[in-house]
Design an enzyme around this catalytic site. Structure first.
Site, PDB file in Angstrom:
ATOM      1  N   ASP A 299       0.657  -2.966   2.784  1.00  5.10           N
ATOM      2  CA  ASP A 299       0.034  -1.656   2.952  1.00  5.10           C
ATOM      3  C   ASP A 299       1.163  -0.638   3.073  1.00  5.10           C
ATOM      4  OD1 ASP A 299      -1.784   0.512   3.744  1.00  5.10           O
ATOM      5  OD2 ASP A 299      -3.220  -1.065   4.217  1.00  5.10           O
ATOM      6  N   HIS A 333       1.428   0.472  -0.168  1.00  4.27           N
ATOM      7  CA  HIS A 333       0.504   1.512  -0.641  1.00  4.27           C
ATOM      8  C   HIS A 333       1.190   2.873  -0.679  1.00  4.27           C
ATOM      9  CE1 HIS A 333      -3.418  -0.855   0.478  1.00  4.27           C
ATOM     10  NE2 HIS A 333      -2.646  -1.491  -0.386  1.00  4.27           N
TER      11      HIS A 333
END
Length: 479
Positions: A299, A333
């Site tokens: 992430d 991300h």
């Protein structure tokens, strides 16, 4: 039990930190494309002030070697030995809990004031992935919401002078058979042996509790709730140091300081590719330095936060005075992200001399919020950022998740980006404010995006300034 006095050493490191170190580069090709370093003047003159305000922990020169308490380092369950070492340090007024070379399995480790967990080179701490070991519940923050939940694996609450150091390895024990499947269908563990228990019902209930202002002590989300704990969380602490260690396979976010004052995260590696495996998430913290780190995550690499929706506004503590420099970002991300739990606001963030690149890096610089999160987000400065491969270079998005479905418009202004170089991107910009609450004062200067599949969009921005910016080899000026 003996040890060296770290106070003088740590104070000297603050002085060294005030002098910019040579950056670490992902590749020589990227290094050669970087512009010369600017000086600390203008808005950047705040950086030395922030660094001088950060106080590193003062740890008594007293060692508590885990092997002196009976640990062998032969992959045995060392939980009791960790607990005894921490308790003896507490009774003595503090010191270092030294984990010598070897392999140690354990449940949660709770540190107290004036203590340092030192994981020596060659030492490995492997957390036992049995959720019942992480009870009874402790006060924690989960996706920006306060609650009583599973203990973080390494945890301290209301402690002054606390540290996690060393060159050893800390493994959170999460994989597609333990912890991670609680996320539910997420593209990472769809083929796991999980029997179907997920976080979704408890997550929805916790959000409802927060919106209804249920007292935190009455928000019980331990056994049966499936809300995964972070690997490291120091909560309401002062003078925090996390240095040198490698952190892998976290159940949830990897490093998560919350409501702390004076945080230094230096020369760590976070390598965790599970769901929500953010690298470092300072939340509602003041005076933070993150430098010399490697983030390789499932992430966001760094995500600066300040609480979610009504709960973030109730606590109402921004994250402010953050310096990020000389870091490397690989998978993630986003490289540097603000949000999405950002209702308490973020201000005075300075990122410089960082390198990021990966075919699995979605965004370089990202601000994500919406009309439910809101947040005052301002005075964000980025310079000397070298990006190799990324999907989106700059993203400021008011339509994240719930989008325009709330009563709390974000207030985003004074975002300055200079000396950014990107080799390859799918899209240069995805910048979208609200017509009634536009992004104000976005400045991009002296930057090169050498190859972009598309320009993307810049919508609802006032005071947009673009100076000496090239995309695909041509000067760029928004229409």
């Amino acid at each position: 039990m003996t040890g060296f006095n770290r106070r003088t050493f740590l104070q000297s490191m603050v002085a060294v930190a005030a002098v910019p170190a040579a950056p670490q580069f992902a590749s020589q090709a990227l290094a050669m494309s970087r512009p010369p370093r600017a000086q600390y003047n203008g808005p950047w003159g705040r950086v030395p002030e922030i660094l001088s305000a950060i106080k590193l922990p003062e740890i008594p020169a007293r060692d508590f070697n885990l092997k002196e308490f009976g640990a062998k380092g032969e992959n045995e369950d060392a939980s009791a030995f960790f607990a005894r070492a921490v308790e003896e340090a507490r009774k003595a007024g503090g010191g270092r809990i030294v984990v010598p070379a070897g392999k140690y399995r354990t449940g949660p480790i709770h540190l107290v004031s004036n203590t340092e967990l030192h994981v020596a080179e060659g030492a490995e701490i492997h957390f036992i992935p049995e959720p019942e070991r992480y009870l009874p519940a402790v006060k924690t923050r989960w996706e920006g919401l306060e609650m009583m939940g599973y203990s973080p694996l390494i945890y301290a609450h209301k402690a002054d002078n606390v540290a996690l150091t060393g060159k050893g390895l800390i493994d959170g024990g999460a994989d597609c058979d333990t912890w991670w499947p609680w996320k539910g269908k997420n593209g990472k563990c769809d083929n796991s042996s999980n029997e179907g228990d997920t976080q979704h019902p408890a997550r929805a209930a916790l959000m409802e509790d927060a919106e209804n202002h249920v007292p935190v002590e009455d928000r019980h989300y331990g056994e049966g709730s499936f809300l995964r704990p972070p690997l490291v969380q120091f909560y309401e602490c002062n003078n925090v140091l996390i240095e040198g260690v490698t952190l892998e396979n976290s159940p949830f976010w990897v490093v998560h300081p919350v409501l702390c004052i004076g945080v230094t995260v230096r020369n760590i590696t976070t390598r965790s590719h599970g769901p929500n495996s953010d690298g470092c998430d300072p939340e509602s913290c003041k005076n933070v330095l993150i430098e010399g780190c490697l983030f390789d995550n499932g992430d966001d690499c760094i995500a600066i936060k300040s609480g979610r929706n009504a709960d973030g506004r109730r606590v109402n503590v921004p994250t402010e005075n953050v310096v990020v420099r000389n870091c490397r970002m690989r998978d993630g991300h986003g490289g540097l992200v603000l949000g999405s739990e950002i209702s308490g606001g973020v201000r005075n963030v300075f990122l410089e001399d960082c390198v990021m690149s990966s075919p699995n890096l979605d965004r370089g610089l990202r601000i994500k919020t919406n009309a439910m999160r809101g947040g005052n987000i301002h005075d964000i400065y980025v310079r000397n950022l070298t990006i190799g491969q990324v999907k989106d270079v700059i993203v400021i998005n008011f339509f994240y998740e719930e989008g325009d479905n709330g009563d709390f418009d974000p207030n985003v202004y004074n975002i300055q980006v200079e000396n950014l170089t990107c080799e390859q991107a799918e899209r240069a910009f995805h910048v979208r404010g609200f017509a009634r609450a536009p992004i104000r004062g976005l400045q991009i200067s002296n930057s090169r995006i050498k190859q972009a599949g598309s320009l993307g969009v810049i919508e609802e921005v006032t005071g947009l300034t673009v100076d000496d910016v090239q995309i695909n080899g041509k000067p760029y000026q928004p229409s």
